[in-house]
Design an enzyme around this catalytic site. Sequence first.
Site, mmCIF file in Angstrom:
data_model
loop_
_atom_site.group_PDB
_atom_site.id
_atom_site.type_symbol
_atom_site.label_atom_id
_atom_site.label_comp_id
_atom_site.label_asym_id
_atom_site.label_seq_id
_atom_site.Cartn_x
_atom_site.Cartn_y
_atom_site.Cartn_z
ATOM 1 C CG HIS A 323 -1.930 -1.098 1.209
ATOM 2 N ND1 HIS A 323 -2.402 -1.704 2.353
ATOM 3 C CD2 HIS A 323 -2.567 -1.708 0.174
ATOM 4 C CE1 HIS A 323 -3.288 -2.632 2.026
ATOM 5 N NE2 HIS A 323 -3.392 -2.651 0.711
ATOM 6 C CD GLU A 326 -0.996 0.720 4.584
ATOM 7 O OE1 GLU A 326 -0.240 -0.282 4.691
ATOM 8 O OE2 GLU A 326 -2.235 0.625 4.553
ATOM 9 C CG HIS A 419 0.393 -3.653 5.646
ATOM 10 N ND1 HIS A 419 -0.538 -3.387 4.674
ATOM 11 C CD2 HIS A 419 0.974 -4.828 5.289
ATOM 12 C CE1 HIS A 419 -0.536 -4.356 3.774
ATOM 13 N NE2 HIS A 419 0.384 -5.251 4.126
ATOM 14 C CD GLU A 491 -1.868 -3.433 9.419
ATOM 15 O OE1 GLU A 491 -1.778 -2.206 9.228
ATOM 16 O OE2 GLU A 491 -2.380 -4.223 8.602
#
Length: 589
Positions: A323, A326, A419, A491
């Site tokens: 992504h 990010e 991420h 994350e």
Amino acid sequence: MNLSQTLRTTQLLLNFHDGQPVFILRPPSALVNFPRPRWPEECEVISDSIQHIDWEPPEPEPFYKPSRRESLLPAADGPGNVVYCSDFATKHLYFTRSRVGGSRGSTSCAKFLVTPPDISLEFESRFESGNLQKAVQVGAFDYELTLRTDLYTEKHTQWFYFRVRNMKAKMIYRFTITNLMKASSLYSLGMRPLLYSETAAKENGVGWHRVGSNIRYFQNCSEDANETNDAGDSLYSLTWTVRFPYDSDTCYLAHCYPYTYSRLQYYLKQITSNPAVASYCDVRTLCQSLGGNIVYVMTITTRGSSPAEVRNKKAVVVTARVHPGETNGSWMMEGFLDFLLGDSDDAQVLRDNFIFKVVPMLNPDGVVVGNYRCSLAGRDLNRNYKTLLKDSFPCVWHTRSMVERLMAETEVVLYCDFHGHSRKHNVFMYGCDRNSKLFKFQERVFPLMMSKNASNKFSYKSCRFKVQKSKEGTGRVVMWRMGIKNSFTMEATFGGSTLDDRKGTHFTTGDFKSMGFYFCDTLLDFCDPDQTKVAHCLVEVSTLLKKEVKKKMSKNLDTDGSFSMSDLETSTSGSNSSDSDGLPVHLLH
């Protein structure tokens, strides 16, 4: 031998270690190169070279504390004055071709309706990872901003990165981004935007830092109803005020610390030009992206072992930046590589015992054009790891194939994809349980160990292990179903920490990089031949889960007492991209 022949031949290099000669075979440098980024042909790109210094604030920067008196942007008298508009995104419905530097035409499509010494700000975003679509001046120092959606889509507005000039020092400016698409945001939980001043960097060595007051995140409403975009999605706004430190400065504002494709290439150049590092690190081309940018893959392991020793090494696969918005994933990746490629004893142990396959930037096209989630196919790559469309989704197709080949040669002990997360603070992991009865929980050990090694940044309570149907196409789930038992997404928040001595403070690039260090440190613990720490963590996980079962059973008295671990968890959903599947946009046309 001429230069072109040298570039195509393996070279024998002589180095010295502790006074002893060490011979190293360096592969042909022509096997990997670092060309300038390629853009879709309709993208207008300015020629300015955008660079930012690395800097860490001397003290952790605190969250913004709302006063509950934050005001909204006052209604404008009329439509306002358009001071910047870059509308190339509306010219093409799908990706056709790319070239270095983007459009060959002039930059007349970006309209600038101000010239110094007008008090209006000068906006610019036609550079790598920038994504401002339009700026409208609705008051002397008030601006409404529209972000460009991901190319060839009508959504995914979260990331922002743009430049301003012609400001007046100490005046209060207000910016309001009007077309965000997430119903909740960390800006409602104390997160502040980032500012970079070129003057402050040059004169005081100060880099990116948190700014902003009167911060509010709210749903857009017209007189009769909530506002939506053409696709029917509700729209939200982020508003904040800021004082610029210098007159007529050049400043940048961003959602998170930028990390461009060019920065990655510079980092990899330093690796390939260092003979010592090159002796245990190969950088190669995994594939070319849809837009023609190189996707790099790194193999990191100690060489010189016997073939039997190499076969006995287990493998670890680490990826990042599927992504593009990010950017915190890239900072964690850089920290991970700094540790693994360093000269510490622990780094040497890891290289001696593992083969690391690393894809540091899975979606270079999205990074270049300033997308938040998608590739130039107009689709979320992290929903397409099962794809058969090699030419449309080359980055994830080749990554999956590389892992399949690796698994045929040795055991892959762990996979992790880095991420960023827009709704929760701290760093945490998503894993995959076995959908079996309770108390088979080996996949929870690594995240628990991470929380012990990084107790003021990593939250085990925020980790989730439920495999949702909407996430079946993600790297984490696909690799797990291929047979990698420990398959994770790590994350990192865009905001900061709520833990221990860092509670209530933003993360810096150094904090993100430290998570890469902690990842390596935890891998050492996790794979230590002495499994005492692992055994202790298994007992602790069991105790925590038993408490959760008792708590759930007390709330659900009609249960038969049979549980799957996933029954204990809520959804891991944090994005609006689960419906970003289907054929690539260019194939639909």
